[in-house]
Design an enzyme around this catalytic site. Structure first.
Site, PDB file in Angstrom:
ATOM      1  N   LYS A  47       0.797  -1.215   0.000  1.00 33.11           N
ATOM      2  CA  LYS A  47       0.000   0.000   0.000  1.00 33.11           C
ATOM      3  C   LYS A  47       0.834   1.272   0.000  1.00 33.11           C
ATOM      4  O   LYS A  47       0.311   2.355  -0.267  1.00 33.11           O
ATOM      5  CB  LYS A  47      -0.928  -0.011   1.210  1.00 33.11           C
ATOM      6  CG  LYS A  47      -1.936  -1.113   1.147  1.00 33.11           C
ATOM      7  CD  LYS A  47      -2.807  -0.907  -0.063  1.00 33.11           C
ATOM      8  CE  LYS A  47      -4.006  -1.792  -0.027  1.00 33.11           C
ATOM      9  NZ  LYS A  47      -5.068  -1.272  -0.850  1.00 33.11           N
TER      10      LYS A  47
HETATM   11  C1  LIG Z   1      -2.746  -7.081   3.748  1.00 34.97           C
HETATM   12  C2  LIG Z   1      -3.354  -6.716   2.443  1.00 34.97           C
HETATM   13  N1  LIG Z   1      -3.303  -7.586   1.452  1.00 34.97           N
HETATM   14  C3  LIG Z   1      -3.864  -7.347   0.258  1.00 34.97           C
HETATM   15  C4  LIG Z   1      -4.518  -6.177   0.012  1.00 34.97           C
HETATM   16  C5  LIG Z   1      -5.174  -6.007  -1.316  1.00 34.97           C
HETATM   17  O1  LIG Z   1      -4.581  -5.059  -2.138  1.00 34.97           O
HETATM   18  P1  LIG Z   1      -5.509  -4.170  -3.039  1.00 34.97           P
HETATM   19  O2  LIG Z   1      -6.260  -3.262  -2.118  1.00 34.97           O
HETATM   20  O3  LIG Z   1      -4.590  -3.427  -3.928  1.00 34.97           O
HETATM   21  O4  LIG Z   1      -6.453  -5.067  -3.774  1.00 34.97           O
HETATM   22  C6  LIG Z   1      -4.598  -5.224   1.023  1.00 34.97           C
HETATM   23  C7  LIG Z   1      -5.350  -4.005   0.825  1.00 34.97           C
HETATM   24  O5  LIG Z   1      -5.936  -3.423   1.688  1.00 34.97           O
HETATM   25  C8  LIG Z   1      -3.995  -5.496   2.273  1.00 34.97           C
HETATM   26  O6  LIG Z   1      -4.041  -4.608   3.292  1.00 34.97           O
END
Ligand SMILES: Cc1ncc(COP(=O)(O)O)c(C=O)c1O
Length: 349
Positions: A47
């Site tokens: 992120k």
């Molecule tokens: C720990 C974790 N994994 C995966 C994701 C997923 O990524 P994306 O929001 O880009 O789909 C997030 C998003 O909040 C996350 O915090």
């Protein structure tokens, strides 16, 4: 980007993460699978990329001015990235976080000086106090606020189209059969998928959703089923949002909390890759895929955050047993007869 970077500010260190070949966690797989270790970003997750991208853009085009306030809803990781950007640019930071978020993430955010607004994660999405509504309302009420709106603002996807996608393409030497990633806001998987498919239309994309989320039914039928509660942080949603580019997904699978958590623990023990629950979910997806693929197949995946953020949940045997993810007799280390006793003492009454 090499490992000898010198940065004028921390956000310059975002990106350029390594990819590592998976071995023992994929027994019997004759192909090759590589995972991009996004927890090696400066604030510890994938992120960081969207936080830098969105804040820099908003500062550049005047949507955000010095002295302004960042307001966002986050499962904790976007919040960490935004905290970094807020500190670098002298901004205030107000984050809406579900009360159920792991204590480690909440403590880290407090350490970074962000103002946390805790909401009940069980409220329906249309409730004004819900995770999905509260940040928007706060942003409207705070003068000088900027609401990145990571769930609906496709600049999120653009951050990954511009950085994560090209990095994976280069690191895989342009030879990728499948890209596997979890879907939360959908920004990571959509941005990467778009980039990879533009480079090679034969690249296929497997999105990993979580049981209880509404995404998979929507992808399959165009309908919006009722959400159910789940515990993997960062994946799925209780309503359909604008960032996921569903048309880019060739397959979509739903993992259970249990399978995601057990795979997360195996990842640590098999590969020394100490990652969070959404990474376990991605590994589970790679395994499902690997069953039908043979020698020569090349899979790329991405591990979003670190296991250090889940020491009191996924990596705590007592918590895992309490929620039924481990059998009462399962100890962390079968060779350590003291483990069960220690857990019994640590577990709340
Ligand atoms: C720990 C974790 N994994 C995966 C994701 C997923 O990524 P994306 O929001 O880009 O789909 C997030 C998003 O909040 C996350 O915090």
């Amino acid at each position: 980007m090499g490992g000898e970077r010198v940065c004028e500010r921390l956000s310059e260190a975002v990106g350029g993460t390594p990819m590592v070949r998976l071995g023992r966690s994929l027994p019997g797989f004759a192909g090759e699978a590589y995972a991009k270790l996004e927890f090696l970003n400066p604030m510890g997750s994938v992120k960081d990329r969207l936080a830098r991208h969105l804040v820099e853009r908003a500062l550049a085009d005047g949507r955000l001015a010095p002295g302004g306030t960042l307001v966002e809803a986050s499962s904790g990781n976007t919040a960490m990235g935004l905290a970094m950007m807020a500190i670098e640019h002298g901004l205030a930071c107000v984050l809406v976080v579900r009360r159920q978020t792991s204590p480690e993430k909440l403590a880290a955010l407090r350490a970074l000086g962000v103002e946390l607004v805790l909401v009940d994660g069980d409220l329906p999405p249309e409730h004004p106090e819900s995770y999905n509504r509260k940040a928007r309302a706060l942003a409207a009420a705070i003068p000088g606020a900027f609401f990145p709106d990571q769930h609906n603002n496709r600049e999120n996807n653009q951050a990954h189209y511009a950085t994560t996608g090209p990095e994976i393409w280069r690191q895989m030497a342009g030879r990728i059969d499948w890209f596997v990633a979890g879907i939360g806001t959908g920004g990571t998987i959509s941005g990467v998928a778009r980039y990879l498919k533009e480079r090679d239309p034969r690249v296929r994309v497997l999105a990993i959703d979580i049981e209880g989320s509404v995404f998979t039914e929507y992808w399959k039928t165009g309908r919006h089923g009722p959400p159910r509660r789940y515990r993997v942080e960062g994946l799925g949603d209780e309503e359909v949002i604008a960032c996921p580019e569903f048309e880019l997904f060739d397959e979509m699978l739903q993992v259970s909390d249990r399978d995601a958590f057990l795979a997360t623990r195996e990842l640590a023990r098999c590969e020394a890759i100490f990652a969070g629950g959404s990474s376990g979910a991605a590994l589970w997806g790679v395994r499902e895929l690997a069953r039908d693929l043979g020698a020569g197949a090349r899979i790329a995946t991405l591990f979003s955050d670190s296991g250090a953020r889940y020491l009191s949940t996924i990596f705590d045997d007592a918590w895992m047993r309490r929620h039924g993810y481990l059998e009462p007799a399962d100890a962390a280390d079968p060779a350590d007869p003291g483990a069960a006793t220690l857990d019994a003492r640590a577990a709340p009454a």
